[in-house]
Design a protein around this motif. Sequence first.
Motif, PDB file in Angstrom:
ATOM      1  N   VAL A  99      -4.028   3.327  -0.432  1.00  0.00           N
ATOM      2  CA  VAL A  99      -2.979   2.305  -0.397  1.00  0.00           C
ATOM      3  C   VAL A  99      -3.468   1.111   0.406  1.00  0.00           C
ATOM      4  CG1 VAL A  99      -0.567   1.825   0.139  1.00  0.00           C
ATOM      5  CG2 VAL A  99      -1.261   4.157  -0.413  1.00  0.00           C
ATOM      6  N   GLU A 100      -3.363  -0.074  -0.183  1.00  0.00           N
ATOM      7  CA  GLU A 100      -3.700  -1.303   0.537  1.00  0.00           C
ATOM      8  C   GLU A 100      -2.395  -2.012   0.873  1.00  0.00           C
ATOM      9  OE1 GLU A 100      -5.958  -3.065  -2.561  1.00  0.00           O
ATOM     10  OE2 GLU A 100      -7.358  -1.398  -2.476  1.00  0.00           O
ATOM     11  N   TYR A 101      -2.223  -2.284   2.137  1.00  0.00           N
ATOM     12  CA  TYR A 101      -1.007  -2.973   2.568  1.00  0.00           C
ATOM     13  C   TYR A 101      -1.313  -4.456   2.682  1.00  0.00           C
ATOM     14  CZ  TYR A 101       0.695   1.712   3.419  1.00  0.00           C
ATOM     15  OH  TYR A 101       1.070   3.023   3.247  1.00  0.00           O
ATOM     16  N   LEU A 102      -0.700  -5.249   1.824  1.00  0.00           N
ATOM     17  CA  LEU A 102      -1.094  -6.650   1.695  1.00  0.00           C
ATOM     18  C   LEU A 102      -0.190  -7.608   2.473  1.00  0.00           C
ATOM     19  CD1 LEU A 102      -1.740  -6.401  -2.136  1.00  0.00           C
ATOM     20  CD2 LEU A 102      -3.433  -6.216  -0.307  1.00  0.00           C
ATOM     21  N   ARG A 103       1.061  -7.258   2.549  1.00  0.00           N
ATOM     22  CA  ARG A 103       2.029  -8.073   3.282  1.00  0.00           C
ATOM     23  C   ARG A 103       3.058  -7.147   3.895  1.00  0.00           C
ATOM     24  NH1 ARG A 103       0.909 -11.056  -1.119  1.00  0.00           N
ATOM     25  NH2 ARG A 103       0.427 -13.231  -0.734  1.00  0.00           N
ATOM     26  N   SER A 104       3.712  -7.632   4.931  1.00  0.00           N
ATOM     27  CA  SER A 104       4.813  -6.863   5.494  1.00  0.00           C
ATOM     28  C   SER A 104       5.959  -6.861   4.475  1.00  0.00           C
ATOM     29  CB  SER A 104       5.195  -7.524   6.815  1.00  0.00           C
ATOM     30  OG  SER A 104       6.497  -7.215   7.152  1.00  0.00           O
ATOM     31  N   ALA A 105       6.504  -5.679   4.190  1.00  0.00           N
ATOM     32  CA  ALA A 105       7.551  -5.560   3.170  1.00  0.00           C
ATOM     33  C   ALA A 105       8.924  -5.487   3.826  1.00  0.00           C
ATOM     34  CB  ALA A 105       7.302  -4.316   2.333  1.00  0.00           C
ATOM     35  N   LYS A 106       9.827  -6.305   3.339  1.00  0.00           N
ATOM     36  CA  LYS A 106      11.185  -6.340   3.915  1.00  0.00           C
ATOM     37  C   LYS A 106      12.003  -5.157   3.370  1.00  0.00           C
ATOM     38  CE  LYS A 106      11.194 -11.381   3.767  1.00  0.00           C
ATOM     39  NZ  LYS A 106      10.195 -11.567   2.686  1.00  0.00           N
ATOM     40  N   PRO A 107      13.046  -4.765   4.103  1.00  0.00           N
ATOM     41  CA  PRO A 107      13.877  -3.661   3.604  1.00  0.00           C
ATOM     42  C   PRO A 107      14.845  -4.137   2.510  1.00  0.00           C
ATOM     43  CG  PRO A 107      14.644  -4.366   5.764  1.00  0.00           C
ATOM     44  CD  PRO A 107      13.446  -5.198   5.450  1.00  0.00           C
ATOM     45  N   TYR A 111       9.789  -3.530  -6.172  1.00  0.00           N
ATOM     46  CA  TYR A 111       9.421  -3.163  -7.543  1.00  0.00           C
ATOM     47  C   TYR A 111       7.977  -2.692  -7.587  1.00  0.00           C
ATOM     48  CZ  TYR A 111      13.435  -6.200  -7.909  1.00  0.00           C
ATOM     49  OH  TYR A 111      14.674  -6.746  -7.711  1.00  0.00           O
ATOM     50  N   ALA A 112       7.654  -1.848  -8.542  1.00  0.00           N
ATOM     51  CA  ALA A 112       6.264  -1.422  -8.697  1.00  0.00           C
ATOM     52  C   ALA A 112       5.964  -1.173 -10.160  1.00  0.00           C
ATOM     53  CB  ALA A 112       5.990  -0.162  -7.886  1.00  0.00           C
ATOM     54  N   ARG A 122      -8.155  15.422 -18.185  1.00  0.00           N
ATOM     55  CA  ARG A 122      -7.820  16.219 -17.002  1.00  0.00           C
ATOM     56  C   ARG A 122      -7.362  15.363 -15.824  1.00  0.00           C
ATOM     57  NH1 ARG A 122     -12.491  20.175 -15.642  1.00  0.00           N
ATOM     58  NH2 ARG A 122     -13.766  18.368 -16.163  1.00  0.00           N
ATOM     59  N   VAL A 123      -8.003  14.178 -15.688  1.00  0.00           N
ATOM     60  CA  VAL A 123      -7.658  13.327 -14.556  1.00  0.00           C
ATOM     61  C   VAL A 123      -7.226  11.951 -15.053  1.00  0.00           C
ATOM     62  CG1 VAL A 123      -8.560  12.159 -12.507  1.00  0.00           C
ATOM     63  CG2 VAL A 123      -9.233  14.515 -12.971  1.00  0.00           C
ATOM     64  N   ALA A 124      -6.105  11.467 -14.548  1.00  0.00           N
ATOM     65  CA  ALA A 124      -5.668  10.108 -14.868  1.00  0.00           C
ATOM     66  C   ALA A 124      -5.850   9.244 -13.628  1.00  0.00           C
ATOM     67  CB  ALA A 124      -4.205  10.116 -15.290  1.00  0.00           C
ATOM     68  N   ASN A 125      -6.451   8.068 -13.829  1.00  0.00           N
ATOM     69  CA  ASN A 125      -6.641   7.119 -12.732  1.00  0.00           C
ATOM     70  C   ASN A 125      -5.717   5.936 -12.962  1.00  0.00           C
ATOM     71  OD1 ASN A 125      -8.007   4.497 -11.713  1.00  0.00           O
ATOM     72  ND2 ASN A 125      -8.935   6.114 -10.504  1.00  0.00           N
ATOM     73  N   LEU A 126      -4.934   5.600 -11.928  1.00  0.00           N
ATOM     74  CA  LEU A 126      -3.977   4.494 -12.075  1.00  0.00           C
ATOM     75  C   LEU A 126      -4.120   3.481 -10.956  1.00  0.00           C
ATOM     76  CD1 LEU A 126      -2.194   7.347 -12.859  1.00  0.00           C
ATOM     77  CD2 LEU A 126      -0.669   5.544 -13.634  1.00  0.00           C
ATOM     78  N   ARG A 127      -3.769   2.243 -11.304  1.00  0.00           N
ATOM     79  CA  ARG A 127      -3.683   1.165 -10.328  1.00  0.00           C
ATOM     80  C   ARG A 127      -2.204   0.780 -10.276  1.00  0.00           C
ATOM     81  NH1 ARG A 127      -6.007  -1.858  -6.224  1.00  0.00           N
ATOM     82  NH2 ARG A 127      -5.170  -3.959  -6.260  1.00  0.00           N
ATOM     83  N   VAL A 128      -1.657   0.662  -9.097  1.00  0.00           N
ATOM     84  CA  VAL A 128      -0.235   0.337  -8.960  1.00  0.00           C
ATOM     85  C   VAL A 128      -0.065  -0.845  -8.013  1.00  0.00           C
ATOM     86  CG1 VAL A 128       2.041   1.413  -8.726  1.00  0.00           C
ATOM     87  CG2 VAL A 128       0.015   2.851  -8.744  1.00  0.00           C
ATOM     88  N   GLU A 129       0.871  -1.721  -8.335  1.00  0.00           N
ATOM     89  CA  GLU A 129       1.181  -2.840  -7.442  1.00  0.00           C
ATOM     90  C   GLU A 129       2.668  -2.869  -7.158  1.00  0.00           C
ATOM     91  OE1 GLU A 129      -2.159  -6.282  -8.250  1.00  0.00           O
ATOM     92  OE2 GLU A 129      -0.060  -6.737  -8.677  1.00  0.00           O
ATOM     93  N   ALA A 130       3.015  -3.201  -5.920  1.00  0.00           N
ATOM     94  CA  ALA A 130       4.424  -3.335  -5.555  1.00  0.00           C
ATOM     95  C   ALA A 130       4.689  -4.746  -5.076  1.00  0.00           C
ATOM     96  CB  ALA A 130       4.777  -2.336  -4.455  1.00  0.00           C
ATOM     97  N   ARG A 135       6.455 -11.690  -8.089  1.00  0.00           N
ATOM     98  CA  ARG A 135       5.518 -10.761  -8.740  1.00  0.00           C
ATOM     99  C   ARG A 135       4.066 -11.084  -8.395  1.00  0.00           C
ATOM    100  NH1 ARG A 135       2.680  -7.444 -10.263  1.00  0.00           N
ATOM    101  NH2 ARG A 135       2.507  -6.320 -12.225  1.00  0.00           N
ATOM    102  N   ASN A 136       3.784 -12.378  -8.142  1.00  0.00           N
ATOM    103  CA  ASN A 136       2.415 -12.804  -7.850  1.00  0.00           C
ATOM    104  C   ASN A 136       2.023 -12.654  -6.377  1.00  0.00           C
ATOM    105  OD1 ASN A 136       1.817 -13.559 -10.544  1.00  0.00           O
ATOM    106  ND2 ASN A 136       3.115 -15.358 -10.235  1.00  0.00           N
ATOM    107  N   LYS A 137       2.983 -12.160  -5.582  1.00  0.00           N
ATOM    108  CA  LYS A 137       2.655 -11.913  -4.173  1.00  0.00           C
ATOM    109  C   LYS A 137       2.931 -10.448  -3.858  1.00  0.00           C
ATOM    110  CE  LYS A 137       3.176 -16.470  -2.191  1.00  0.00           C
ATOM    111  NZ  LYS A 137       3.965 -17.359  -1.320  1.00  0.00           N
TER     112      LYS A 137
END
Lengths: 149, 156
Positions: A99-107, A111-112, A122-130, A135-137
């Motif tokens: 997990v890369e933490y890019l910005r402080s997230a408000k409560p 979205y992700a 057998r193995v699935a590799n995924l990239r996820v963004e929140a 959306r661009n930040k």
Amino acid sequence: MDNISTEQFVAILKEAREAKDWTSTFEMIPYFSFLGMRLDTENDRFVSILPGDNKFIGNPVLPALHGGVIGAFLESAAMVHLFATQDVTRVPKIINITVEYLRSAKPIETYAEAIITKPGRRVANLRVEAWQGDRNKPVAAAHANFLVS
Amino acid sequence: MSNAFDINQIQNIIDTGIPHCSEIGIKVHDMDAGGVIFSLPYDARFAGNPMNGILHGGIITTLIDTAAGMCIYTRLQKYLPIATLDLRIDYLKPATPGEEVFAHASCYKITKQIAFTRAIAYHTDPEDPIANSVGTFMLKSSETKPLDRVSGKGGR
């Protein structure tokens, strides 16, 4: 809580995929219910939603979401993406996540969206963004491997 | 070195100052120069697999992130705002449903701005871990202005 059978699990997923209504899937998985997760399936995209809730705060001074909740949400969004797009017959097992933490997230509502980098047998590799407002930040991103069979 | 941390005081900070940690029931067991040991009681609310009640990886991530963040204070010996930059977790075996999970975290390197951590999660035997992790944390996280906010005309 009574455990459900594999047959029930697969039937609930199949029904959700056909009806494009994932409520029963989120209700079936206790931790998803705890997070209050939902899925927006507009335009054939699968966007997971984490509601804003003060119980997810890790730093009340800023205030900011707990890093663990963000990591958990990214992992959950990846899993939901597998449910929605792959012919899943069991709960995918997480192998690892970075997990890369890019910005402080408000409560607030978060979205992700996941993309499958490699949909292996057998193995699935995924990239996820929140992200939150923009959306661009993205506030965080992750790479995760799941054992799928 | 003797224990410089009052466990009760740390537990109080967690219970009253970190809403998510009090929500899930994180407990402090040990905190000294060698690192920290935190725990999370089993709770059916955190199951990720409805067929067998095995915990969701995310709740292990949360326990590890908390322990890894807090272990930095055992090296710093003072409070600074910190933020997780990067956390990698390998899930080595599923947690046993019904059993409490412990996390041992230590900070093995600290620079002016970055702290590097290692952590493992286990039930009773650290030699038989559930998860292994490495993390990096930013120190003085909330005082730093992002580069794009700094004026180009010699401003600071």
